[in-house]
Design an enzyme around this catalytic site. Structure first.
Site, PDB file in Angstrom:
ATOM      1  N   LYS A  47       5.275  -6.485  18.935  1.00 45.04           N
ATOM      2  CA  LYS A  47       4.598  -5.037  18.655  1.00 45.04           C
ATOM      3  C   LYS A  47       3.394  -4.893  19.391  1.00 45.04           C
ATOM      4  CE  LYS A  47       5.961  -4.826  13.860  1.00 45.04           C
ATOM      5  NZ  LYS A  47       5.565  -5.064  12.360  1.00 45.04           N
ATOM      6  N   ASP A  91       8.164 -11.661  12.427  1.00 48.22           N
ATOM      7  CA  ASP A  91       7.211 -10.469  12.714  1.00 48.22           C
ATOM      8  C   ASP A  91       6.062 -11.127  12.708  1.00 48.22           C
ATOM      9  OD1 ASP A  91       5.902  -8.213  12.952  1.00 48.22           O
ATOM     10  OD2 ASP A  91       6.556  -7.123  11.315  1.00 48.22           O
ATOM     11  N   ARG A 105       0.793  -1.237   0.036  1.00 43.34           N
ATOM     12  CA  ARG A 105       0.096   0.094  -0.004  1.00 43.34           C
ATOM     13  C   ARG A 105       0.993   1.304  -0.215  1.00 43.34           C
ATOM     14  NH1 ARG A 105      -1.860   1.940   5.784  1.00 43.34           N
ATOM     15  NH2 ARG A 105      -0.044   1.638   6.898  1.00 43.34           N
ATOM     16  N   GLU A 160      13.846  -9.801   7.921  1.00 41.82           N
ATOM     17  CA  GLU A 160      12.604  -9.904   8.506  1.00 41.82           C
ATOM     18  C   GLU A 160      11.605 -10.623   7.875  1.00 41.82           C
ATOM     19  OE1 GLU A 160      11.798  -6.128  10.259  1.00 41.82           O
ATOM     20  OE2 GLU A 160       9.519  -6.712  11.041  1.00 41.82           O
ATOM     21  N   LYS A 195      12.643  -2.297   2.316  1.00 40.98           N
ATOM     22  CA  LYS A 195      11.413  -3.532   2.197  1.00 40.98           C
ATOM     23  C   LYS A 195      11.860  -4.203   1.097  1.00 40.98           C
ATOM     24  CE  LYS A 195       8.309  -2.332   5.357  1.00 40.98           C
ATOM     25  NZ  LYS A 195       7.557  -3.158   6.285  1.00 40.98           N
ATOM     26  N   SER A 200       6.540  -1.204  15.544  1.00 37.18           N
ATOM     27  CA  SER A 200       5.230  -0.413  15.668  1.00 37.18           C
ATOM     28  C   SER A 200       4.717  -0.663  14.187  1.00 37.18           C
ATOM     29  CB  SER A 200       5.264   0.877  16.262  1.00 37.18           C
ATOM     30  OG  SER A 200       5.640   1.707  15.243  1.00 37.18           O
ATOM     31  N   ASP A 208      10.116   4.036  14.140  1.00 35.58           N
ATOM     32  CA  ASP A 208      10.169   5.348  13.603  1.00 35.58           C
ATOM     33  C   ASP A 208       8.812   5.828  12.875  1.00 35.58           C
ATOM     34  OD1 ASP A 208      10.192   3.147  11.577  1.00 35.58           O
ATOM     35  OD2 ASP A 208      10.662   4.311   9.832  1.00 35.58           O
ATOM     36  N   ASP A 264      12.448  -0.634  16.121  1.00 41.41           N
ATOM     37  CA  ASP A 264      11.803  -0.193  14.912  1.00 41.41           C
ATOM     38  C   ASP A 264      10.446   0.611  15.076  1.00 41.41           C
ATOM     39  OD1 ASP A 264      11.079  -0.111  12.109  1.00 41.41           O
ATOM     40  OD2 ASP A 264      10.251  -2.054  12.143  1.00 41.41           O
ATOM     41  N   ASP A 312      13.273  -6.304   5.365  1.00 43.14           N
ATOM     42  CA  ASP A 312      11.990  -6.927   5.925  1.00 43.14           C
ATOM     43  C   ASP A 312      11.077  -7.392   4.571  1.00 43.14           C
ATOM     44  OD1 ASP A 312       9.790  -7.612   6.683  1.00 43.14           O
ATOM     45  OD2 ASP A 312       9.232  -5.646   7.600  1.00 43.14           O
ATOM     46  N   THR A 343      12.537   3.333   8.094  1.00 39.74           N
ATOM     47  CA  THR A 343      12.300   2.334   6.788  1.00 39.74           C
ATOM     48  C   THR A 343      12.246   3.353   5.585  1.00 39.74           C
ATOM     49  OG1 THR A 343      11.023   0.905   8.079  1.00 39.74           O
ATOM     50  CG2 THR A 343      10.690   0.972   5.832  1.00 39.74           C
TER      51      THR A 343
HETATM   52 MG    MG Z   1       8.133  -6.314   9.751  1.00 35.96          MG
END
Ligand code: MG
Length: 352
Positions: free
Chosen positions: A261, A237, A21, A212, A158, A289, A316, A314, A186, A131
């Protein structure tokens, strides 16, 4: 205690683009629990693509079963209140996290303490990664240089689309930022087992700190297969929401690390259990988060200041906000998050 919900939408200064997204706003449900003239705050982010939690669903859960479960309890009954929140409904981890955070925030304020002080911490600065939005190799390299100039020294890229192109993109970022900054990846479940092993091995000369969620969340055998075949640490994750999931990861030897998280596990109380369980089994930890504001990220930052994790966290998300939905709370300075010195989360109310 009175429980109120607020729907907020906070504009980002830069669109946050992932394979799933493009976000221009952070959408959250804020929960306010008042006792006399004190308010405790909590947050449930909208996370359609991971937990399936929506703002409408979280609001219904907070105002319905969770409010009912807390009915008649006083603000001194923190432990009992936290237990009732977790047992009020199945799933709905965002709603549970929001109320759990607000109850902790209120309890800290009643003691005249910061939230991190209430949790036992004397540390008021924690570090975060940042990220890079998804883009082609050139855009990623430019974003990498920009974030290093912003003061970040741990960058998350990513991957998880096309494994060969992923390898090239990561190489370009490493070239652009030089050897000084830490790079972590990730894949958000996007690779097959074989793609994961090939891509991670191909990048083992690029000094990748961790990868990740290389494969599908439910494929613990596949993740163990990958973990066994690469030197780079693998971080679970999406495979781990709560304690039962972490136990399964440990049993399968599926990962070296876990990303805890609040919006996946249901708040600070279950997060503490996860961090202790991981540590007692030699699983390294970070706290992350969702796309959320200074309330949810502030609670996660307070948690890691009291319960140190194994690597840079993580956190940010709130850095991306052009305008915060609340006044007060955490403050970013490059990769540092300054925790507030005023009671609780340091949040003083909604920005009107
Ligand atoms: Mg992740």
């Amino acid at each position: 205690m009175k429980l109120t919900t607020h729907l907020v939408s906070s504009p980002l200064h830069t669109p946050f683009i992932t394979a799933l997204r493009t976000a221009t706003h952070a959408e959250s449900l804020l929960v306010e629990i008042t006792d006399g003239d004190l308010s405790g705050w909590g947050e449930a982010p909208q996370v359609w693509k991971v937990t399936g939690d929506s703002l409408a669903g979280s609001q219904a859960c907070v105002e319905g079963p969770i409010a009912t479960a807390l009915d008649g309890l006083g603000p001194d009954d923190l432990t009992e209140a936290l237990r009732r929140v977790q047992n009020a409904a199945a799933g709905n981890f965002g709603a549970k996290a929001a109320v759990d955070i607000a109850l902790h925030d209120l309890a800290a304020r009643r003691h005249g303490q910061t939230l991190h002080g209430f949790l036992g911490s004397t540390v008021d600065v924690v570090r975060t990664d940042v990220t890079l939005s998804v883009g082609d190799a050139e855009a990623l390299a430019a974003a990498g240089r920009a974030r290093v100039a912003d003061g970040f020294d741990v960058l998350k890229v990513k991957v998880g689309t096309d494994a060969k192109a992923d390898v090239e993109r990561v190489r370009r970022v490493r070239e652009a930022i030089g050897p000084g900054a830490t790079l972590r990846l990730d894949a958000n479940q996007g690779w097959s087992r074989r793609d994961a092993v090939n891509a991670i091995r191909a990048l083992e000369d690029c000094d990748i700190e961790l990868v990740e969620q290389p494969v599908e969340a439910a494929d613990l055998e596949g993740m163990a297969w990958v973990t066994d075949r690469v030197s780079t640490p693998i971080l679970a994750d999406e495979s781990v929401y709560g304690v039962r999931d972490l136990v399964n990861v440990i049993r399968h030897g599926a990962a070296d690390m876990v990303n805890v998280k609040l919006a996946k596990c249901g708040g600070l109380a279950p997060a503490r259990t996860l961090l202790e369980l991981a540590r007692s089994h030699g699983i390294r930890t970070i706290v992350g988060s969702m796309m959320e504001s200074h309330v949810g990220v502030g609670a996660a930052a307070a948690l890691v200041s009291a319960y140190p994790t194994s690597a840079v966290n993580d956190l940010d998300a709130a850095w991306w906000l052009r305008e915060a939905p609340v006044a007060g709370g955490i403050r970013y300075e490059g990769s540092l998050i300054h925790l507030p010195s005023t009671p609780g989360l340091g949040v003083t109310g909604l920005v009107s």
